[in-house]
Design a protein around this motif. Structure first.
Motif, PDB file in Angstrom:
ATOM      1  N   THR A 157       0.798  -1.230   0.000  1.00 26.25           N
ATOM      2  CA  THR A 157       0.000   0.000   0.000  1.00 26.25           C
ATOM      3  C   THR A 157       0.832   1.282   0.000  1.00 26.25           C
ATOM      4  O   THR A 157       0.266   2.375  -0.077  1.00 26.25           O
ATOM      5  CB  THR A 157      -0.923   0.031   1.240  1.00 26.25           C
ATOM      6  OG1 THR A 157      -0.122  -0.119   2.421  1.00 26.25           O
ATOM      7  CG2 THR A 157      -1.964  -1.072   1.180  1.00 26.25           C
ATOM      8  N   GLY A 158       2.149   1.180   0.111  1.00 20.19           N
ATOM      9  CA  GLY A 158       2.982   2.370   0.201  1.00 20.19           C
ATOM     10  C   GLY A 158       2.786   3.118   1.511  1.00 20.19           C
ATOM     11  O   GLY A 158       2.870   4.343   1.554  1.00 20.19           O
ATOM     12  N   THR A 159       2.531   2.372   2.581  1.00 20.79           N
ATOM     13  CA  THR A 159       2.213   2.956   3.886  1.00 20.79           C
ATOM     14  C   THR A 159       3.441   2.991   4.792  1.00 20.79           C
ATOM     15  O   THR A 159       4.227   2.044   4.821  1.00 20.79           O
ATOM     16  CB  THR A 159       1.101   2.137   4.569  1.00 20.79           C
ATOM     17  OG1 THR A 159      -0.084   2.175   3.752  1.00 20.79           O
ATOM     18  CG2 THR A 159       0.780   2.678   5.959  1.00 20.79           C
ATOM     19  N   LEU A 160       3.574   4.082   5.544  1.00 20.89           N
ATOM     20  CA  LEU A 160       4.611   4.212   6.558  1.00 20.89           C
ATOM     21  C   LEU A 160       4.024   3.865   7.920  1.00 20.89           C
ATOM     22  O   LEU A 160       2.884   4.211   8.219  1.00 20.89           O
ATOM     23  CB  LEU A 160       5.144   5.643   6.600  1.00 20.89           C
ATOM     24  CG  LEU A 160       5.772   6.188   5.319  1.00 20.89           C
ATOM     25  CD1 LEU A 160       6.031   7.681   5.454  1.00 20.89           C
ATOM     26  CD2 LEU A 160       7.065   5.448   4.992  1.00 20.89           C
ATOM     27  N   VAL A 161       4.822   3.179   8.739  1.00 26.21           N
ATOM     28  CA  VAL A 161       4.400   2.820  10.094  1.00 26.21           C
ATOM     29  C   VAL A 161       5.333   3.506  11.079  1.00 26.21           C
ATOM     30  O   VAL A 161       6.539   3.271  11.065  1.00 26.21           O
ATOM     31  CB  VAL A 161       4.430   1.292  10.310  1.00 26.21           C
ATOM     32  CG1 VAL A 161       3.940   0.939  11.714  1.00 26.21           C
ATOM     33  CG2 VAL A 161       3.593   0.578   9.249  1.00 26.21           C
ATOM     34  N   LEU A 162       4.776   4.359  11.949  1.00 25.26           N
ATOM     35  CA  LEU A 162       5.547   5.065  12.964  1.00 25.26           C
ATOM     36  C   LEU A 162       5.109   4.580  14.335  1.00 25.26           C
ATOM     37  O   LEU A 162       3.905   4.559  14.631  1.00 25.26           O
ATOM     38  CB  LEU A 162       5.343   6.577  12.860  1.00 25.26           C
ATOM     39  CG  LEU A 162       6.120   7.342  11.768  1.00 25.26           C
ATOM     40  CD1 LEU A 162       5.766   6.873  10.380  1.00 25.26           C
ATOM     41  CD2 LEU A 162       5.865   8.834  11.902  1.00 25.26           C
ATOM     42  N   ILE A 189       0.328   3.827  17.279  1.00 23.43           N
ATOM     43  CA  ILE A 189       0.926   3.459  15.998  1.00 23.43           C
ATOM     44  C   ILE A 189       0.285   4.335  14.928  1.00 23.43           C
ATOM     45  O   ILE A 189      -0.936   4.379  14.795  1.00 23.43           O
ATOM     46  CB  ILE A 189       0.689   1.976  15.669  1.00 23.43           C
ATOM     47  CG1 ILE A 189       1.268   1.082  16.759  1.00 23.43           C
ATOM     48  CG2 ILE A 189       1.296   1.627  14.311  1.00 23.43           C
ATOM     49  CD1 ILE A 189       0.855  -0.360  16.630  1.00 23.43           C
ATOM     50  N   THR A 190       1.113   5.065  14.182  1.00 25.90           N
ATOM     51  CA  THR A 190       0.611   5.953  13.140  1.00 25.90           C
ATOM     52  C   THR A 190       0.870   5.333  11.773  1.00 25.90           C
ATOM     53  O   THR A 190       2.000   4.980  11.456  1.00 25.90           O
ATOM     54  CB  THR A 190       1.295   7.335  13.217  1.00 25.90           C
ATOM     55  OG1 THR A 190       1.119   7.868  14.535  1.00 25.90           O
ATOM     56  CG2 THR A 190       0.694   8.299  12.209  1.00 25.90           C
ATOM     57  N   LEU A 191      -0.179   5.174  10.987  1.00 27.78           N
ATOM     58  CA  LEU A 191      -0.073   4.656   9.622  1.00 27.78           C
ATOM     59  C   LEU A 191      -0.285   5.820   8.659  1.00 27.78           C
ATOM     60  O   LEU A 191      -1.316   6.498   8.706  1.00 27.78           O
ATOM     61  CB  LEU A 191      -1.115   3.563   9.370  1.00 27.78           C
ATOM     62  CG  LEU A 191      -1.090   2.356  10.311  1.00 27.78           C
ATOM     63  CD1 LEU A 191      -2.194   1.375   9.932  1.00 27.78           C
ATOM     64  CD2 LEU A 191       0.269   1.663  10.270  1.00 27.78           C
ATOM     65  N   ILE A 192       0.684   6.050   7.782  1.00 27.56           N
ATOM     66  CA  ILE A 192       0.633   7.182   6.858  1.00 27.56           C
ATOM     67  C   ILE A 192       0.712   6.656   5.424  1.00 27.56           C
ATOM     68  O   ILE A 192       1.704   6.034   5.038  1.00 27.56           O
ATOM     69  CB  ILE A 192       1.790   8.156   7.120  1.00 27.56           C
ATOM     70  CG1 ILE A 192       1.699   8.711   8.551  1.00 27.56           C
ATOM     71  CG2 ILE A 192       1.779   9.294   6.099  1.00 27.56           C
ATOM     72  CD1 ILE A 192       2.890   9.553   8.955  1.00 27.56           C
ATOM     73  N   THR A 193      -0.336   6.919   4.660  1.00 30.52           N
ATOM     74  CA  THR A 193      -0.373   6.500   3.258  1.00 30.52           C
ATOM     75  C   THR A 193      -0.524   7.737   2.385  1.00 30.52           C
ATOM     76  O   THR A 193      -1.637   8.176   2.088  1.00 30.52           O
ATOM     77  CB  THR A 193      -1.524   5.510   3.008  1.00 30.52           C
ATOM     78  OG1 THR A 193      -1.447   4.440   3.947  1.00 30.52           O
ATOM     79  CG2 THR A 193      -1.455   4.932   1.591  1.00 30.52           C
ATOM     80  N   GLY A 194       0.596   8.340   2.028  1.00 24.74           N
ATOM     81  CA  GLY A 194       0.587   9.532   1.183  1.00 24.74           C
ATOM     82  C   GLY A 194       0.105  10.766   1.921  1.00 24.74           C
ATOM     83  O   GLY A 194      -0.136  10.740   3.136  1.00 24.74           O
ATOM     84  N   PRO A 195      -0.023  11.888   1.212  1.00 24.73           N
ATOM     85  CA  PRO A 195      -0.530  13.126   1.817  1.00 24.73           C
ATOM     86  C   PRO A 195      -1.933  12.918   2.364  1.00 24.73           C
ATOM     87  O   PRO A 195      -2.689  12.073   1.874  1.00 24.73           O
ATOM     88  CB  PRO A 195      -0.528  14.116   0.648  1.00 24.73           C
ATOM     89  CG  PRO A 195       0.426  13.541  -0.353  1.00 24.73           C
ATOM     90  CD  PRO A 195       0.317  12.058  -0.211  1.00 24.73           C
TER      91      PRO A 195
END
Length: 214
Positions: free
Chosen positions: A129-134, A178-184
């Motif tokens: 998914t192109g997701t970042l996990v913080l 947990i922060t999931l970031i998928t694009g802007p």
């Protein structure tokens, strides 16, 4: 609602439910420690990197592949310079402090709203998914990644996972958030019109770090 439209919606819901990770599997991933023998995908899997970057582009994020910290520092400064980001907030991650020591560390909420960019690391990347996990257990980064109009995330290619379930299985159990970031950020709440950057950054740039050969 007409019967054909209702049937189409129900059919789409059934298809998505069938393709989703079962709830008990996801709960087990969240509350169980990562298996010690599970390998972490790394730069030896170029197809995983390609899939991740393709998905990043698909969700409107930008990316740059760099090798080693020196090249990463140059790329980071170039990104900030090209976007004229003069006031930059950084998380408390050691890598961020090394690459950008002059950034505003541990800023207040008011200071964050005056910043042009926020720089953090990401603990995992999800290739499908192109997701970042913080993870909150690894750095104080949530507001830094959400408030400024641009978010730059530093991610090692060795931290790419094929899927969400793989990433959740590796999350630190000590993380309370947990922060999931998928694009802007984007929303279509108002008259179903898609608007970017309302609830978070308008631009997301991922710096992918490859390990230097020794």
């Amino acid at each position: 609602m007409t019967k054909p439209a209702r049937d189409q919606i129900l059919h789409a819901i059934r298809e998505n439910l069938a393709a989703s990770v079962p709830r008990d599997t996801m709960a087990h991933a969240l509350h169980s420690p990562p298996p010690l023998t599970a390998p972490i995908p790394g730069p030896q899997s170029p197809d995983l990197v390609e899939r991740f970057t393709t998905q990043l582009e698909g969700v409107g994020a930008q990316w740059t592949l760099v090798r080693g910290e020196a090249e990463a520092a140059r790329a980071l400064r170039r990104i900030l310079s090209d976007t004229q980001a003069r006031r930059v907030a950084g998380s408390d991650a050691p890598l961020v402090r090394r690459l950008l020591p002059e950034s505003l560390a541990s800023p207040s909420r008011d200071e964050l709203f005056a910043c042009d960019a926020g720089v953090t690391t990401a603990q995992w990347g999800i290739a499908e998914t192109g997701t970042l996990v913080l993870e909150s257990a690894c750095e104080r980064s949530r507001l830094v990644s959400l408030v400024p109009p641009m978010h730059v995330a530093l991610l090692s290619t060795a931290r790419l996972c094929p899927s969400l379930s793989d990433a959740l299985a590796r999350v630190d159990r000590a993380s309370h958030a947990i922060t999931l970031i998928t694009g802007p950020s984007r929303t279509s709440d108002i008259e179903l019109t898609l608007v970017v950057g309302v609830h978070g950054p308008q631009t997301v740039h991922v710096l992918l770090l490859e390990e230097e050969e020794r």
